[in-house]
Scaffold this motif. Structure first.
Motif, PDB file in Angstrom:
ATOM      1  N   GLY A  33       2.254  -3.593  30.506  1.00 10.45           N
ATOM      2  CA  GLY A  33       2.107  -2.580  29.468  1.00 10.45           C
ATOM      3  C   GLY A  33       3.295  -1.636  29.378  1.00 10.45           C
ATOM      4  N   GLU A  39       2.595  -4.313  21.471  1.00  9.82           N
ATOM      5  CA  GLU A  39       1.325  -3.913  22.056  1.00  9.82           C
ATOM      6  C   GLU A  39       0.822  -5.060  22.919  1.00  9.82           C
ATOM      7  OE1 GLU A  39      -1.721  -1.442  22.987  1.00  9.82           O
ATOM      8  OE2 GLU A  39      -0.018  -0.929  21.697  1.00  9.82           O
ATOM      9  N   GLY A  73       2.747  -9.819  27.311  1.00 15.67           N
ATOM     10  CA  GLY A  73       3.695  -8.901  26.697  1.00 15.67           C
ATOM     11  C   GLY A  73       5.023  -9.590  26.453  1.00 15.67           C
TER      12      GLY A  73
END
Length: 198
Positions: A33, A39, A73
């Motif tokens: 994150g 996102e 991610g």
């Protein structure tokens, strides 16, 4: 390798799959994150009474959720290189998923918590047994560096060529530095001459 774009003559960046692994509660979701430029996809669920006696929460005060599949991610290193990050679940009951997640992975980051080094042994063994290059990121929770790198390396029984990087998984720059250490490690391994008779 990248491919040529016929419209502009540009070369698309090389896409590299990287796993972020480690034991339960070491900071894998936090790292993905912190560093992801999009996102991140998360598959977290709340810890419930059903996990009592199954998930060891010792030393994890305040942990209320857990990854049950993966985190995803992306980070662009430069115009030539994009890393796709796949965070693995940490609990032993979800380790069967690692065999699927590792397909196509070029390398891995193994996050460790010096307060609970034993929870990362399985991750290190997993990548060593499959010959997948990895680096160790020592997540210094709250900036606490309670052990010297040499002591951590010895406790984890790491081969001398495995990079070990101190970091704070909450910090984008520190997490990026761990990933860059892995990229450097992969490039060095790729450029090494093959061992005769291997």
């Amino acid at each position: 390798m990248g491919y040529a774009n016929s419209d502009h003559g540009d070369t698309a960046p090389l896409a590299v799959k990287i796993l972020v692994a480690g034991g339960f509660g070491v900071g894998k979701t936090t790292m993905v994150g912190a560093v992801s430029e999009v996102e991140p996809l998360r598959t977290e669920e709340y810890l419930t009474h059903a996990s009592v006696g199954v998930d060891d929460l010792e030393g994890l005060n305040g942990k209320t959720s857990t990854t049950v599949a993966l985190d995803f991610g992306r980070i662009t290193i430069n115009r030539e290189l994009v890393l796709y990050l796949f965070g693995t679940p940490g609990q032993e009951r979800f380790w069967f998923m690692w065999n699927d997640l590792v397909n196509g992975a070029m390398g891995a980051v193994v996050l460790v918590d010096t307060r609970r080094l034993d929870v990362s042994f399985a991750s290190i063994d997993f990548f060593e047994s499959r010959g997948i290059p990895f680096v160790v990121g020592v997540n210094c929770f709250h900036g606490v560096r309670d052990r010297a790198p040499e002591e951590i390396r010895k406790a984890l029984d790491l081969d001398p060529q495995v990079p070990l990087v101190l970091c704070d998984a909450r910090d984008r720059r520190a997490s990026r530095d761990v990933l860059l250490a892995l990229v450097d490690h992969l490039m060095a391994a790729h450029s090494r001459p093959a061992t005769p008779g291997a």
